[in-house]
Write a protein that holds these residues in place. Structure first.
Motif, PDB file in Angstrom:
ATOM      1  N   LYS A 380      -8.245  -1.081  11.697  1.00 28.61           N
ATOM      2  CA  LYS A 380      -8.386  -2.444  12.236  1.00 28.61           C
ATOM      3  C   LYS A 380      -7.979  -3.500  11.214  1.00 28.61           C
ATOM      4  O   LYS A 380      -7.963  -4.690  11.519  1.00 28.61           O
ATOM      5  N   ASN A 382      -9.620  -4.463   8.365  1.00 32.37           N
ATOM      6  CA  ASN A 382     -10.765  -5.299   8.019  1.00 32.37           C
ATOM      7  C   ASN A 382     -10.686  -5.710   6.544  1.00 32.37           C
ATOM      8  O   ASN A 382     -10.743  -4.852   5.661  1.00 32.37           O
ATOM      9  N   GLU A 446     -16.299  -1.336  12.853  1.00 30.41           N
ATOM     10  CA  GLU A 446     -15.502  -2.542  12.588  1.00 30.41           C
ATOM     11  C   GLU A 446     -14.293  -2.256  11.691  1.00 30.41           C
ATOM     12  O   GLU A 446     -13.508  -3.145  11.384  1.00 30.41           O
TER      13      GLU A 446
END
Length: 463
Positions: A380, A382, A446
Motif C-alpha cells: 500500500k 505506507n 494498513e
C-alpha cells in the motif's frame, strides 16, 4: 632486497608516514602477497604519484583514498534523541527487539525507522527492523544472508494435481533440491551472474566465484525451504492470466549462500574498524557510501542479491523441467537488503532486515510456517512503515528454546493435523516456534492488501 614488503619500503618510495602505509600493507598482504616485491613496488610508486587514476581500483583504490582523503577513525557518539519511528503490532513484539530499534534510531546517520509485526531480536538491527540512513550502509542492518528472498511459482495446474502424487513429488524435492553447507547439484548450471564485472573487479569477491558457482540452485539451512502447495487466488488478476481459484505451486525461501555470508563477514569487519561505536551498538557499525569500502560493499551486496535471485531461478527451473509443466507467474521479493529510496523528501539508504518491500502496487509473498498459510500481498506504500511489511510470521521461541520445549513427536502430530509431509527439518524449526500468521497479517492491514494464499503440503528443509 628481501622478499617481504615492509612499511620501510613504502616510506623509501615517498609514502607519507600515516595510515596510508598500513592500508597499503593490508591490501598487498590480502590480495597480492604471492607476487614479486619489485612489481608491487613499481605499482605502488604509480599509485603514490597518480592516486586519482586508481580511485576505483580493486587493490589500490583504498590506498589511493588514503592518500587523497585520509579517513579519520574516531569513536562515534549516539544522539540523545531517536529518529522518528513507527511500530506495528506492538503488543506482539518482545521488548529486546524494540530496544534494538531504539538504539539504532540514535545513530547519527539515522533518518527514520519502523518495526514490523513479526519482529524479534537479532544481531544489530532486530529481525523485522527497517532503518533509513543518510548516505551510509550498515552490513549488519542488511544481515548475514544478503538478499534472502521468497519466490513463488504458480503452475497452470489445478490444486487437485497434488492428489495421489505424494510419493512422486516428495521424490522430486528429495532428489532435485539441495540444502545446507555440503549438498550441491551434480550437474552444475551456468548463469549470466558469473560474468558480472564485480567477480573480476573486487579482489575479495573474485575469490568467492568458485563457491558461488558450486552452490547455485541450492538452499541454506535453518528456516530455508522449498515446498509444494496450493495457491488460492481471491480476485481475478488479468496480468497473470489467472482466474480466481486454486492452483498447484512451488514456494522457496533462501538467500545468497556462502557468497553473501562471506561478503557480510568481511565488510562488517571493515565497518567495525572504521566506525568504532559504544559496545551496546557496535554491531551497527556502518560504511560511508562516499568511501572505497562503502562503494565496494554496495556493489558486492547487490551482486549477492542478484545471485540469490539466480539461485531461486535455478531451483524453480529444475522443478518445472522435471515436472514437465509450465509456470504461469512468479512472485518474488528480497527481505535482507538495502535500497536507495526517497523518504521524508530525501534520498535514504533503507535497510530491511527481515522485512518485505511494500511500495504501492508492489507484489510480495509473506510465508507463515510449514503448517500455516503464506500470503500473496500487494503493498500500500505506507510512509509510516517506510513502504515495508513483515517477512513472515516471526518467531515466538528461539532455536535454543525449541530444543528444550518440543520433540520430534510433537512436530509429527502438528504436521499430521495439517496434512503436511516434511522431508528433513529440525526441532528448532518446529511450526509451534512461530507466531500466529493470521494475527501478524491483522496487524499490517494498513501496509498490504491480501490477494491470495499459499498452503504448504510437501515441505523440504535441511536435515
Amino acid at each position: 632486497m628481501g622478499n617481504k614488503l615492509s612499511g620501510k619500503d613504502l616510506i623509501k618510495l615517498g609514502f607519507p608516514k600515516n595510515n596510508s602505509i598500513n592500508i597499503a600493507l593490508g591490501q598487498i598482504n590480502r590480495y597480492r602477497k604471492r607476487e614479486k616485491k619489485e612489481g608491487i613496488l613499481t605499482e605502488a610508486k604509480e599509485v603514490l604519484l597518480f592516486p586519482e587514476k586508481f580511485k576505483n581500483h580493486g587493490t589500490w583504490g583504498k590506498v589511493a583514498e588514503g592518500l587523497l582523503n585520509p579517513v579519520q577513525v574516531r569513536m562515534q557518539q549516539l544522539n540523545t534523541t531517536r529518529a522518528p519511528f513507527s511500530i506495528f503490532g506492538e503488543n506482539e513484539i518482545d521488548q529486546q527487539a524494540k530496544f534494538q530499534l531504539y538504539d539504532a534510531l540514535k545513530l547519527p546517520i539515522s533518518v527514520a525507522g519502523a518495526l514490523m509485526p513479526d519482529a524479534h531480536s537479532g544481531y544489530g538491527l532486530p529481525i523485522g527492523g527497517v532503518l533509513a540512513t543518510e548516505n551510509a550502509v550498515i552490513p549488519y542492518g542488511v544481515g548475514v544472508d544478503i538478499g534472502c528472498r521468497m519466490s513463488l511459482s504458480i503452475f497452470d495446474l489445478p490444486a487437485s494435481f497434488l492428489k495421489g502424487r505424494d510419493q512422486q513429488l516428495e521424490a522430486i524435492l528429495a532428489e532435485h533440491t539441495k540444502f545446507g553447507m555440503y549438498e550441491t547439484h551434480q550437474i552444475k548450471a551456468d548463469h549470466e551472474i558469473f560474468y558480472r564485472p564485480e567477480f573480476k573487479d573486487i579482489p575479495f569477491v573474485k575469490g568467492l566465484l568458485d563457491k558461488a558457482y558450486k552452490q547455485l540452485g541450492t538452499s541454506g539451512g535453518g528456516n530455508h525451504f522449498v515446498e509444494f502447495g496450493i495457491v488460492k487466488i481471491d480476485a481475478p488478476l488479468a496480468e497473470w492470466k489467472l482466474v480466481p481459484g486454486e492452483y498447484f505451486a512451488v514456494l522457496s525461501h533462501s538467500g545468497s549462500r556462502g557468497l553473501g555470508a562471506n561478503i557480510a563477514k568481511q565488510y562488517t569487519y571493515l565497518a567495525t574498524k572504521q566506525c568504532p561505536l559504544p559496545k551496546n551498538v557496535q554491531q551497527l557499525a556502518w560504511l560511508d557510501l562516499n568511501t572505497h569500502d562503502g562503494q565496494e560493499y554496495w556493489m558486492a551486496m547487490n551482486l549477492a542479491g542478484d545471485y540469490a535471485k539466480a539461485c531461486h531461478e535455478d531451483i524453480h527451473r529444475r522443478i518445472a523441467k522435471i515436472l514437465g509443466k509450465r509456470v504461469v507467474v512468479t512472485i518474488e521479493n528480497h527481505h535482507n537488503f538495502a535500497w536507495k529510496e526517497v523518504h521524508h523528501g530525501r534520498e535514504c539508504i533503507v535497510h530491511r532486515k527481515g522485512a518485505t518491500p511494500a511500495a504501492e502496487g508492489q507484489l510480495g509473498i509473506i510465508p507463515g510456517s510449514m503448517t500455516a498459510p503464506g500470503y500473496i500481498v500487494m503493498g500500500k506504500g505506507n510512509p509510516e512503515s517506510l513502504n515495508s511489511a513483515s517477512h513472515g510470521a516471526g518467531r515466538v521461541f528461539s532455536r535454543a528454546k525449541c530444543k528444550t520445549m518440543f520433540t520430534q513427536s510433537d512436530i509429527k502430530k502438528e504436521l499430521k493435523k495439517h496434512e503436511v509431509n516434511l522431508i528433513g527439518g529440525n526441532i528448532d524449526e518446529a511450526p509451534m516456534a512461530y507466531k500466529d500468521i493470521t494475527k501478524v497479517m491483522a496487524n499490517q492491514q494498513e501496509l498490504v492488501t491480501v490477494l491470495g494464499t499459499f498452503t504448504p503440503k510437501i515441505v523440504r528443509m535441511d536435515k
